[in-house]
Write a protein that holds these residues in place. Structure first.
Motif, PDB file in Angstrom:
ATOM      1  N   GLY A  18       1.173  -1.120  -0.166  1.00 33.75           N
ATOM      2  CA  GLY A  18      -0.339   0.239   0.345  1.00 33.75           C
ATOM      3  C   GLY A  18       0.871   1.041   0.307  1.00 33.75           C
ATOM      4  O   GLY A  18       0.036   2.512   0.102  1.00 33.75           O
ATOM      5  N   GLN A  19       2.432   1.318  -0.599  1.00 30.00           N
ATOM      6  CA  GLN A  19       2.824   2.380  -0.117  1.00 30.00           C
ATOM      7  C   GLN A  19       4.223   2.619  -1.612  1.00 30.00           C
ATOM      8  O   GLN A  19       4.464   3.360  -1.396  1.00 30.00           O
ATOM      9  CB  GLN A  19       4.282   2.121   1.004  1.00 30.00           C
ATOM     10  CG  GLN A  19       3.919   1.438   2.381  1.00 30.00           C
ATOM     11  CD  GLN A  19       4.576   1.256   3.695  1.00 30.00           C
ATOM     12  OE1 GLN A  19       5.831   2.059   3.223  1.00 30.00           O
ATOM     13  NE2 GLN A  19       4.418   1.315   3.969  1.00 30.00           N
ATOM     14  N   GLY A  20       3.289   2.050  -2.868  1.00 33.80           N
ATOM     15  CA  GLY A  20       3.539   1.971  -3.940  1.00 33.80           C
ATOM     16  C   GLY A  20       4.889   1.367  -4.562  1.00 33.80           C
ATOM     17  O   GLY A  20       5.393   1.479  -5.662  1.00 33.80           O
ATOM     18  N   PHE A  21       5.477   0.261  -3.429  1.00 38.08           N
ATOM     19  CA  PHE A  21       6.752  -0.147  -4.164  1.00 38.08           C
ATOM     20  C   PHE A  21       6.229  -1.144  -5.450  1.00 38.08           C
ATOM     21  O   PHE A  21       7.141  -1.250  -5.979  1.00 38.08           O
ATOM     22  CB  PHE A  21       6.482  -1.250  -2.589  1.00 38.08           C
ATOM     23  CG  PHE A  21       7.765  -0.438  -1.909  1.00 38.08           C
ATOM     24  CD1 PHE A  21       9.003   0.067  -2.115  1.00 38.08           C
ATOM     25  CD2 PHE A  21       6.901  -0.227  -0.322  1.00 38.08           C
ATOM     26  CE1 PHE A  21       9.606   0.616  -0.949  1.00 38.08           C
ATOM     27  CE2 PHE A  21       7.767   0.461   0.375  1.00 38.08           C
ATOM     28  CZ  PHE A  21       9.095   1.369   0.621  1.00 38.08           C
ATOM     29  N   LEU A  22       4.592  -1.607  -5.538  1.00 37.47           N
ATOM     30  CA  LEU A  22       4.709  -2.761  -6.630  1.00 37.47           C
ATOM     31  C   LEU A  22       4.862  -2.030  -8.206  1.00 37.47           C
ATOM     32  O   LEU A  22       5.841  -2.655  -8.882  1.00 37.47           O
ATOM     33  CB  LEU A  22       3.202  -2.629  -6.530  1.00 37.47           C
ATOM     34  CG  LEU A  22       2.469  -3.756  -7.798  1.00 37.47           C
ATOM     35  CD1 LEU A  22       3.723  -5.038  -7.868  1.00 37.47           C
ATOM     36  CD2 LEU A  22       1.277  -4.598  -7.823  1.00 37.47           C
ATOM     37  N   HIS A  23       5.085  -0.556  -7.482  1.00 35.46           N
ATOM     38  CA  HIS A  23       4.885   0.649  -9.207  1.00 35.46           C
ATOM     39  C   HIS A  23       6.742   0.421  -9.225  1.00 35.46           C
ATOM     40  O   HIS A  23       7.043   1.048  -9.901  1.00 35.46           O
ATOM     41  CB  HIS A  23       5.104   2.124  -8.583  1.00 35.46           C
ATOM     42  CG  HIS A  23       2.710   1.748  -8.934  1.00 35.46           C
ATOM     43  ND1 HIS A  23       2.303   2.446 -10.051  1.00 35.46           N
ATOM     44  CD2 HIS A  23       1.743   1.760  -8.125  1.00 35.46           C
ATOM     45  CE1 HIS A  23       0.792   2.063 -10.169  1.00 35.46           C
ATOM     46  NE2 HIS A  23       0.792   1.805  -8.975  1.00 35.46           N
ATOM     47  N   VAL A  24       7.159   1.070  -8.032  1.00 33.50           N
ATOM     48  CA  VAL A  24       8.556   0.530  -8.599  1.00 33.50           C
ATOM     49  C   VAL A  24       9.227  -0.421  -8.621  1.00 33.50           C
ATOM     50  O   VAL A  24      10.128  -0.230  -9.539  1.00 33.50           O
ATOM     51  CB  VAL A  24       9.185   1.182  -6.522  1.00 33.50           C
ATOM     52  CG1 VAL A  24      10.876   1.212  -6.778  1.00 33.50           C
ATOM     53  CG2 VAL A  24       8.951   2.311  -6.241  1.00 33.50           C
ATOM     54  N   LEU A  25       8.432  -1.540  -8.042  1.00 34.35           N
ATOM     55  CA  LEU A  25       9.515  -3.264  -8.939  1.00 34.35           C
ATOM     56  C   LEU A  25       8.645  -3.428 -10.108  1.00 34.35           C
ATOM     57  O   LEU A  25       9.511  -3.821 -10.934  1.00 34.35           O
ATOM     58  CB  LEU A  25       8.659  -4.001  -8.089  1.00 34.35           C
ATOM     59  CG  LEU A  25       8.813  -4.219  -6.373  1.00 34.35           C
ATOM     60  CD1 LEU A  25       8.373  -5.064  -5.674  1.00 34.35           C
ATOM     61  CD2 LEU A  25      10.773  -4.371  -6.604  1.00 34.35           C
ATOM     62  N   LEU A  26       7.669  -2.512 -10.679  1.00 33.51           N
ATOM     63  CA  LEU A  26       7.241  -2.957 -12.082  1.00 33.51           C
ATOM     64  C   LEU A  26       8.265  -2.346 -12.495  1.00 33.51           C
ATOM     65  O   LEU A  26       8.087  -1.679 -14.659  1.00 33.51           O
ATOM     66  CB  LEU A  26       5.641  -3.500 -12.243  1.00 33.51           C
ATOM     67  CG  LEU A  26       4.922  -4.230 -11.399  1.00 33.51           C
ATOM     68  CD1 LEU A  26       4.503  -3.961 -11.911  1.00 33.51           C
ATOM     69  CD2 LEU A  26       5.749  -5.279 -12.330  1.00 33.51           C
ATOM     70  N   GLU A  27       8.361  -0.484 -12.294  1.00 33.06           N
ATOM     71  CA  GLU A  27       9.251   0.348 -13.554  1.00 33.06           C
ATOM     72  C   GLU A  27       9.869  -0.188 -14.491  1.00 33.06           C
ATOM     73  O   GLU A  27      10.145   0.616 -15.191  1.00 33.06           O
ATOM     74  CB  GLU A  27       9.637   1.572 -11.849  1.00 33.06           C
ATOM     75  CG  GLU A  27      10.283   2.554 -13.259  1.00 33.06           C
ATOM     76  CD  GLU A  27      10.637   3.921 -12.422  1.00 33.06           C
ATOM     77  OE1 GLU A  27      11.368   4.627 -13.088  1.00 33.06           O
ATOM     78  OE2 GLU A  27       9.749   3.714 -11.359  1.00 33.06           O
ATOM     79  N   GLU A  28      11.594  -0.940 -14.094  1.00 32.27           N
ATOM     80  CA  GLU A  28      11.739  -1.337 -15.130  1.00 32.27           C
ATOM     81  C   GLU A  28      11.498  -2.296 -15.441  1.00 32.27           C
ATOM     82  O   GLU A  28      12.269  -1.778 -16.976  1.00 32.27           O
ATOM     83  CB  GLU A  28      13.169  -2.186 -13.745  1.00 32.27           C
ATOM     84  CG  GLU A  28      14.529  -2.282 -14.490  1.00 32.27           C
ATOM     85  CD  GLU A  28      15.854  -1.446 -14.957  1.00 32.27           C
ATOM     86  OE1 GLU A  28      16.140  -1.240 -16.077  1.00 32.27           O
ATOM     87  OE2 GLU A  28      15.621   0.034 -14.701  1.00 32.27           O
ATOM     88  N   PRO A  29      11.098  -3.405 -15.677  1.00 32.39           N
ATOM     89  CA  PRO A  29      10.816  -4.033 -17.246  1.00 32.39           C
ATOM     90  C   PRO A  29      10.072  -3.761 -17.172  1.00 32.39           C
ATOM     91  O   PRO A  29       9.476  -3.989 -18.625  1.00 32.39           O
ATOM     92  CB  PRO A  29       9.615  -5.570 -15.788  1.00 32.39           C
ATOM     93  CG  PRO A  29      10.561  -4.853 -14.743  1.00 32.39           C
ATOM     94  CD  PRO A  29      11.439  -3.601 -14.595  1.00 32.39           C
ATOM     95  N   LEU A  30       8.706  -2.232 -17.074  1.00 29.34           N
ATOM     96  CA  LEU A  30       8.006  -2.285 -18.408  1.00 29.34           C
ATOM     97  C   LEU A  30       8.662  -1.382 -19.349  1.00 29.34           C
ATOM     98  O   LEU A  30       8.648  -0.777 -20.269  1.00 29.34           O
ATOM     99  CB  LEU A  30       6.598  -0.935 -17.066  1.00 29.34           C
ATOM    100  CG  LEU A  30       5.822  -2.364 -16.670  1.00 29.34           C
ATOM    101  CD1 LEU A  30       5.019  -1.447 -15.656  1.00 29.34           C
ATOM    102  CD2 LEU A  30       4.950  -3.313 -17.449  1.00 29.34           C
ATOM    103  N   CYS A  31       9.959  -0.167 -18.417  1.00 32.10           N
ATOM    104  CA  CYS A  31      10.887   0.649 -18.931  1.00 32.10           C
ATOM    105  C   CYS A  31      11.212   0.109 -20.548  1.00 32.10           C
ATOM    106  O   CYS A  31      11.100   0.379 -21.089  1.00 32.10           O
ATOM    107  CB  CYS A  31      11.367   1.707 -18.257  1.00 32.10           C
ATOM    108  SG  CYS A  31      12.097   2.347 -18.958  1.00 32.10           S
ATOM    109  N   ILE A  32      11.552  -1.146 -19.923  1.00 34.15           N
ATOM    110  CA  ILE A  32      12.760  -1.745 -20.362  1.00 34.15           C
ATOM    111  C   ILE A  32      11.627  -2.533 -22.119  1.00 34.15           C
ATOM    112  O   ILE A  32      11.707  -2.510 -23.326  1.00 34.15           O
ATOM    113  CB  ILE A  32      13.520  -3.202 -20.194  1.00 34.15           C
ATOM    114  CG1 ILE A  32      14.496  -2.835 -19.543  1.00 34.15           C
ATOM    115  CG2 ILE A  32      13.931  -4.096 -21.318  1.00 34.15           C
ATOM    116  CD1 ILE A  32      14.628  -3.726 -18.452  1.00 34.15           C
TER     117      ILE A  32
END
Length: 117
Positions: A56-70
């Motif tokens: 609930g603190q936005g860590f899922l967005h942080v974890l997915l940022e790199e693979p989605l960016c690639i």
């Protein structure tokens, strides 16, 4: 690094009931080969876990940022599977779309999520 991997694997196995894990194992081969056979390449996210105290603190967005960016940079799809509607909603909030639902033997459903450039 190896110690961290085994710690995460141990936590994963402790969190998932054996019955559910047994249902998921046949799906872990490479279920994307048929779905994405026409694609030149794709990014697969195989396991994402956020500890309860950090949810609930936005860590899922942080974890997915790199693979989605690639995937965006290479203009290829990014895919993952999840097993609950709640998780589907979380991945949708990260910009992914539900593209398939696969019934699991013994009950339950596996949802395939995708993000395209």
């Amino acid at each position: 690094m190896v110690r961290v991997f085994f710690h995460m694997a141990w936590r994963f196995l402790r969190e998932i009931p054996f019955r559910s894990l047994k249902k998921l194992l046949p799906l872990m081969s490479n279920p994307y080969e048929k779905l994405y056979q026409k694609e030149p390449d794709y990014v697969v996210i195989s396991m994402v876990a956020v500890r309860r105290e950090f949810q609930g603190q936005g860590f899922l967005h942080v974890l997915l940022e790199e693979p989605l960016c690639i995937a965006r940079e290479r203009k290829i799809p990014c895919v993952l599977d999840t097993d609950t509607e709640l998780k589907v909603k979380k991945y949708v909030s990260c910009g992914m779309k539900k593209t398939a639902e696969t019934p699991i033997k013994g009950g339950g459903t596996m949802y395939t999520m995708e993000s395209r450039a």
